[in-house]
Design an enzyme around this catalytic site. Sequence first.
Site, PDB file in Angstrom:
ATOM      1  N   GLU A  79       0.845  -1.185   0.000  1.00  0.00           N
ATOM      2  CA  GLU A  79       0.000   0.000   0.000  1.00  0.00           C
ATOM      3  C   GLU A  79       0.887   1.245   0.000  1.00  0.00           C
ATOM      4  O   GLU A  79       1.905   1.300   0.687  1.00  0.00           O
ATOM      5  CB  GLU A  79      -0.901   0.013   1.242  1.00  0.00           C
ATOM      6  N   LYS A 118      -9.744   1.823  -2.542  1.00  0.00           N
ATOM      7  CA  LYS A 118      -9.969   1.385  -1.163  1.00  0.00           C
ATOM      8  C   LYS A 118     -11.372   1.763  -0.703  1.00  0.00           C
ATOM      9  O   LYS A 118     -11.764   2.927  -0.765  1.00  0.00           O
ATOM     10  CB  LYS A 118      -8.912   2.019  -0.260  1.00  0.00           C
ATOM     11  N   CYS A 174      -5.543  -2.679   2.827  1.00  0.00           N
ATOM     12  CA  CYS A 174      -5.348  -2.388   4.250  1.00  0.00           C
ATOM     13  C   CYS A 174      -6.630  -2.573   5.057  1.00  0.00           C
ATOM     14  O   CYS A 174      -7.037  -3.706   5.339  1.00  0.00           O
ATOM     15  CB  CYS A 174      -4.757  -0.999   4.415  1.00  0.00           C
TER      16      CYS A 174
END
Length: 307
Positions: A68, A141, A184
Amino acid sequence: MASISKRTASAQSFVSDPLLQMPKITQKFKIGICQLKVTTEKNVNILNAHNLIQVAAEQGASLILLPEMWNCPYSTDMFPKFAEDFNDIDSAPSFLMLSEVASSLGVTIIGGSIPEKDAGQLYNTCTVFGPKGELKAKHRKIHLFDMGKPLPGEVQFKESDSISAGDKPTVVDTDFGCIGIGICHDIRFPELAMSYSARGAHLICYPGAFNMSTGAALWELEQRTRAVDNQLYVASCSPSRDSASSYIIWGHSTLVGPMGEIIATTGHEEAVLIADIDYAAIQLARESFPLKSQRRDDIYQFVDLLG
């Protein structure tokens, strides 16, 4: 930079699951997970990523995963400065490098994530490139990391101060099966992994940058849980740790098998992790523990709104 290689025995099982009958799917292959050191110099980060992708390919990896926010420090004030517009390739050197190196090496790249700018918004975005350099998928995301009350010793972090959330799950068909993408904090939500499993994913890739407290408590736990509950592979890739940074990253990039077993993992320093994936292990897990047929749809149901 350490180079780590670990092998796992292939599961001996006839692959009869329809999930594994995609045409031209590669059942056994090496994944390369590049735990990169990230600096404040974008060009240095791009060159470093290029070099470690090449190292992974030279060690036999045909699917390569990056961390990331690998092209910039993990800081909300840095994201706008390092962001790229994917619609303007001339101003998107990180995007362009991934496409070019995928094509030159003939590998598939799950491109971690970088800040993307589009229509006045910033996104935390993962790109997937095929072996001809073609863009196969883009994942923004979905779940942004906004801390509530910080844990002891942690600084306050609110990703939504600068980043907009994506609104679509991402599964992509590749030469290496169907791959789901999360970034994440996406790993904290089992519903997303369940939707990927329902859509036929063999592997879920999570580039991430957990911090020291959440990393120690949750990083391995979340990966193993997502893998064993859905009986598939989970791969994660973190940046390496910079103890001088205001946001100190846990590291420990990992590959987990469909029984929740740790196949290979790194420490917190820069490393290239090479590990074997054998999709026969998915079939073996599902034959041994046929969870899908044991679910009680008469009592509860999972509804994928976008499926």
